[in-house]
Design a protein around this motif. Structure first.
Motif, mmCIF file in Angstrom:
data_model
loop_
_atom_site.group_PDB
_atom_site.id
_atom_site.type_symbol
_atom_site.label_atom_id
_atom_site.label_comp_id
_atom_site.label_asym_id
_atom_site.label_seq_id
_atom_site.Cartn_x
_atom_site.Cartn_y
_atom_site.Cartn_z
ATOM 1 N N GLN A 169 33.402 55.524 46.108
ATOM 2 C CA GLN A 169 33.600 54.084 45.928
ATOM 3 C C GLN A 169 34.123 53.907 44.517
ATOM 4 O OE1 GLN A 169 29.830 52.019 47.538
ATOM 5 N NE2 GLN A 169 29.307 54.140 47.188
ATOM 6 N N SER A 170 35.239 53.208 44.401
ATOM 7 C CA SER A 170 35.829 53.058 43.077
ATOM 8 C C SER A 170 36.836 51.913 43.086
ATOM 9 C CB SER A 170 36.501 54.374 42.663
ATOM 10 O OG SER A 170 36.931 54.277 41.334
ATOM 11 N N ASN A 171 37.703 51.921 42.102
ATOM 12 C CA ASN A 171 38.785 50.939 42.027
ATOM 13 C C ASN A 171 40.096 51.610 42.416
ATOM 14 O OD1 ASN A 171 37.151 48.979 40.874
ATOM 15 N ND2 ASN A 171 37.475 49.774 38.828
ATOM 16 N N LEU A 202 38.424 46.811 44.732
ATOM 17 C CA LEU A 202 37.250 47.625 45.049
ATOM 18 C C LEU A 202 37.493 48.336 46.381
ATOM 19 C CD1 LEU A 202 34.314 48.139 44.099
ATOM 20 C CD2 LEU A 202 33.638 46.257 45.558
ATOM 21 N N SER A 207 40.915 56.039 39.046
ATOM 22 C CA SER A 207 40.469 56.944 37.984
ATOM 23 C C SER A 207 39.707 58.157 38.520
ATOM 24 C CB SER A 207 39.578 56.189 36.994
ATOM 25 O OG SER A 207 38.400 55.778 37.644
ATOM 26 N N ILE A 208 39.492 58.212 39.829
ATOM 27 C CA ILE A 208 38.767 59.339 40.418
ATOM 28 C C ILE A 208 39.676 60.569 40.460
ATOM 29 C CG2 ILE A 208 37.642 60.177 42.524
ATOM 30 C CD1 ILE A 208 36.068 57.960 41.235
ATOM 31 N N LEU A 214 42.681 48.009 40.667
ATOM 32 C CA LEU A 214 41.729 46.927 40.395
ATOM 33 C C LEU A 214 41.024 46.392 41.639
ATOM 34 C CD1 LEU A 214 43.639 44.872 37.692
ATOM 35 C CD2 LEU A 214 41.966 46.667 37.336
#
Lengths: 117, 205
Positions: free
Chosen positions: B157-159, B164, B142-143, B162
């Motif tokens: 840092q994100s998904n 990490l 989603s970034i 799904l």
């Protein structure tokens, strides 16, 4: 979906966050001093207002830091985001904090108010 | 599956992605190129960035300033230092260098409150590059990694699908590095193969 601004990382989708419940609940300094009713007030009773609420969020899938949020439960509008160890600055946040039933609860009466930065 | 032997020496050189990367190759002109950076040393450094003694001593050991701006990283010839939090950094170095850096940090920071943790085996790094790399990442993240907001030198840092991840951009090709937990790496690798299939994938060993 909420679009939350982490104080460190900036705007991120709410899937990256965890909800931490109501903010500014003070733990009794000596739980043994409280009777069951007073302790259950601290442990179980949570504010559930229609309108603004102060709550904690954790940016669990990002920087893993806690912060406080002022959110309207009707519109989901987030009007203030402030560090975990401080009180809200905005007018409605300060008002909500001062008028919250917890300020008059027996738990908070018996303990020294927490010193916020 | 990968043999999980308790003998460390036997295990040297084994990555959870080994069984998947047996087949390397693929079209050179494919849209994306995948590669695993195997067994790089990874350290998590924590300390107070407002303490100038801390930042100065870390500078002396690492040879570069700690990135204090959120979502950024700093790279030199020895290592990459990634911002993970206001008092937390990830140091990614060449395989085998981690003990030296860990010892140097521990020695020079001995009088200052800090923590250095070796997390090398916790995760692995998948490098994805090529003209369609951005499109593939966008399928599961989603970034906003459009060049107007995400440039080389930035890290998030994100998904991703799904899982990490820590994602950072190396160059304008574009090349990205994806740090993912070892236990999620085979899942993410297969997800990347699936997401990139329409563009053609070249796998580098």
């Amino acid at each position: 979906m909420l679009y939350i601004e982490c104080p460190w990382c900036g705007f991120r989708d709410d899937e990256e966050f965890h909800y931490g419940g109501e903010a500014h609940i003070q733990r009794p300094t000596d739980p043994n001093e409280l009777n069951d009713e007073e302790f259950s007030e601290y442990l179980y009773l949570k504010s559930n207002p229609k309108g603004v609420i102060l709550e904690r969020w954790l940016h669990s899938r990002g920087c893993r830091r806690w912060f406080n949020v002022l959110r309207n439960t009707v519109t989901n509008e987030i009007t203030e985001i402030y560090p975990i160890d401080t009180l809200p600055n905005s007018k409605e946040g300060t008002e909500y904090y001062g008028q919250n039933w917890r300020r008059k609860s027996s738990v908070e009466k018996t303990i020294k108010p927490r010193e916020y930065k | 599956m990968v043999d999980v032997s308790p003998n460390k020496k036997e295990n040297e050189g084994i990555s959870p992605l080994d069984s998947l990367i047996k087949l390397s190759g693929g079209p050179q002109d494919g849209g994306i190129c995948l590669k695993e950076h195997r067994h790089t040393g990874k350290l998590v450094l924590r300390g107070n960035p407002n303490d100038s003694r801390f930042t100065k001593l870390v500078y002396r050991v690492l040879g570069n300033k700690l990135p204090l701006t959120p979502n950024t990283f700093v790279q030199n010839k020895q290592q990459t230092t990634i911002w993970l939090g206001p008092d937390e950094w990830l140091i990614n170095c060449f395989p085998g260098d981690e003990s030296t850096i860990e010892n140097n940090l521990n020695n020079s920071l001995s009088k200052i409150s800090n923590s250095v943790t070796n997390v090398s085996d916790n995760s692995t790094i998948i490098q994805i590059s090529g003209s369609k790399a951005r499109t593939v990442i966008m399928k599961g993240c989603s970034i906003d990694i459009h060049p107007r907001t995400f440039q080389p030198g930035q890290a998030v840092q994100s998904n991703l699908a799904l899982a990490l991840i820590v994602l950072w951009q190396i160059d304008q090709k574009p090349t990205y590095n994806i740090l993912v937990r070892s236990s999620f790496s085979s899942y993410l690798w297969q997800w990347l193969l699936d997401a990139g299939a329409e563009f053609g994938i070249h796998i580098e060993k």
